[in-house]
Motif scaffolding. Structure first.
Motif, PDB file in Angstrom:
ATOM      1  N   GLN A   1      -1.240 -11.108  -0.313  1.00 33.06           N
ATOM      2  CA  GLN A   1      -2.463 -11.281  -1.096  1.00 33.06           C
ATOM      3  C   GLN A   1      -3.451 -10.145  -0.814  1.00 33.06           C
ATOM      4  O   GLN A   1      -4.034  -9.575  -1.729  1.00 33.06           O
TER       5      GLN A   1
ATOM      6  N   LYS B   1      -2.683  -7.181   0.359  1.00 31.71           N
ATOM      7  CA  LYS B   1      -2.077  -5.949  -0.162  1.00 31.71           C
ATOM      8  C   LYS B   1      -2.347  -5.825  -1.663  1.00 31.71           C
ATOM      9  O   LYS B   1      -2.690  -4.744  -2.150  1.00 31.71           O
ATOM     10  N   ARG B   2      -2.231  -6.925  -2.409  1.00 33.08           N
ATOM     11  CA  ARG B   2      -2.518  -6.896  -3.853  1.00 33.08           C
ATOM     12  C   ARG B   2      -3.989  -6.584  -4.111  1.00 33.08           C
ATOM     13  O   ARG B   2      -4.316  -5.831  -5.022  1.00 33.08           O
ATOM     14  N   ARG B   3      -4.870  -7.170  -3.312  1.00 35.45           N
ATOM     15  CA  ARG B   3      -6.307  -6.912  -3.492  1.00 35.45           C
ATOM     16  C   ARG B   3      -6.638  -5.435  -3.286  1.00 35.45           C
ATOM     17  O   ARG B   3      -7.368  -4.836  -4.061  1.00 35.45           O
TER      18      ARG B   3
ATOM     19  N   SER C   1      -4.541  -2.837  -3.372  1.00 32.33           N
ATOM     20  CA  SER C   1      -3.901  -2.032  -4.421  1.00 32.33           C
ATOM     21  C   SER C   1      -4.688  -2.117  -5.712  1.00 32.33           C
ATOM     22  O   SER C   1      -4.889  -1.110  -6.397  1.00 32.33           O
ATOM     23  N   SER C   2      -5.144  -3.300  -6.055  1.00 36.52           N
ATOM     24  CA  SER C   2      -5.936  -3.479  -7.262  1.00 36.52           C
ATOM     25  C   SER C   2      -7.232  -2.681  -7.181  1.00 36.52           C
ATOM     26  O   SER C   2      -7.635  -2.024  -8.139  1.00 36.52           O
ATOM     27  N   LEU C   3      -7.870  -2.725  -6.032  1.00 35.32           N
ATOM     28  CA  LEU C   3      -9.124  -2.014  -5.845  1.00 35.32           C
ATOM     29  C   LEU C   3      -8.947  -0.507  -5.973  1.00 35.32           C
ATOM     30  O   LEU C   3      -9.736   0.177  -6.616  1.00 35.32           O
TER      31      LEU C   3
ATOM     32  N   PHE D   1      -6.036   1.283  -7.142  1.00 38.41           N
ATOM     33  CA  PHE D   1      -5.272   1.800  -8.275  1.00 38.41           C
ATOM     34  C   PHE D   1      -5.692   1.245  -9.626  1.00 38.41           C
ATOM     35  O   PHE D   1      -5.347   1.804 -10.654  1.00 38.41           O
ATOM     36  N   GLN D   2      -6.437   0.155  -9.636  1.00 42.20           N
ATOM     37  CA  GLN D   2      -6.922  -0.426 -10.882  1.00 42.20           C
ATOM     38  C   GLN D   2      -8.408  -0.726 -10.753  1.00 42.20           C
ATOM     39  O   GLN D   2      -8.830  -1.878 -10.801  1.00 42.20           O
ATOM     40  N   PRO D   3      -9.215   0.310 -10.577  1.00 40.31           N
ATOM     41  CA  PRO D   3     -10.656   0.059 -10.382  1.00 40.31           C
ATOM     42  C   PRO D   3     -11.307  -0.562 -11.602  1.00 40.31           C
ATOM     43  O   PRO D   3     -10.828  -0.407 -12.730  1.00 40.31           O
ATOM     44  N   ILE D   4     -12.365  -1.268 -11.351  1.00 44.42           N
ATOM     45  CA  ILE D   4     -13.143  -1.876 -12.428  1.00 44.42           C
ATOM     46  C   ILE D   4     -13.836  -0.735 -13.176  1.00 44.42           C
ATOM     47  O   ILE D   4     -14.478   0.113 -12.566  1.00 44.42           O
TER      48      ILE D   4
END
Length: 100
Positions: free
Chosen positions: A81, A83-85, A87-89, A91-94
């Protein structure tokens, strides 16, 4: 957990050793220290003469640390969980919707 892996003592264990208090009391003390520090951070950010973006970045770094270490040690324990957070932060920034 730290003792199982030969890791160095963390804040709660250090406070327990220094003060001779129970783990529950040490946890409450550390939580109180964290709350006090957040109040100081927010006050300094609000009254800062630095550019607002600097304060925002500093606060976001503190928030990320809180997220990682709130319930467990996300640095040495590989939690999917967390690691996903992260990575999201990264590689997929807001998207920034602010117009310059």
């Amino acid at each position: 957990r730290e003792n199982e892996f030969g890791d160095v003592p963390k804040s709660i264990q250090c406070y327990m050793n220094e003060s001779g208090v129970s783990e529950a009391n040490a946890q409450e003390h550390i939580k109180s220290m964290i709350n006090t520090t957040w109040k100081k951070i927010n006050k300094e950010a609000h009254n800062s003469s630095l550019p607002p973006i600097f304060s925002e970045i500093a606060i976001n770094l503190a928030r990320m640390s809180m997220c990682m270490y709130h319930d467990r040690d996300a640095h040495t324990v590989q939690d999917p969980q967390i690691k996903r957070r992260i990575s999201s932060l990264i590689f997929q920034p807001i998207p920034d919707t602010e117009v310059l």
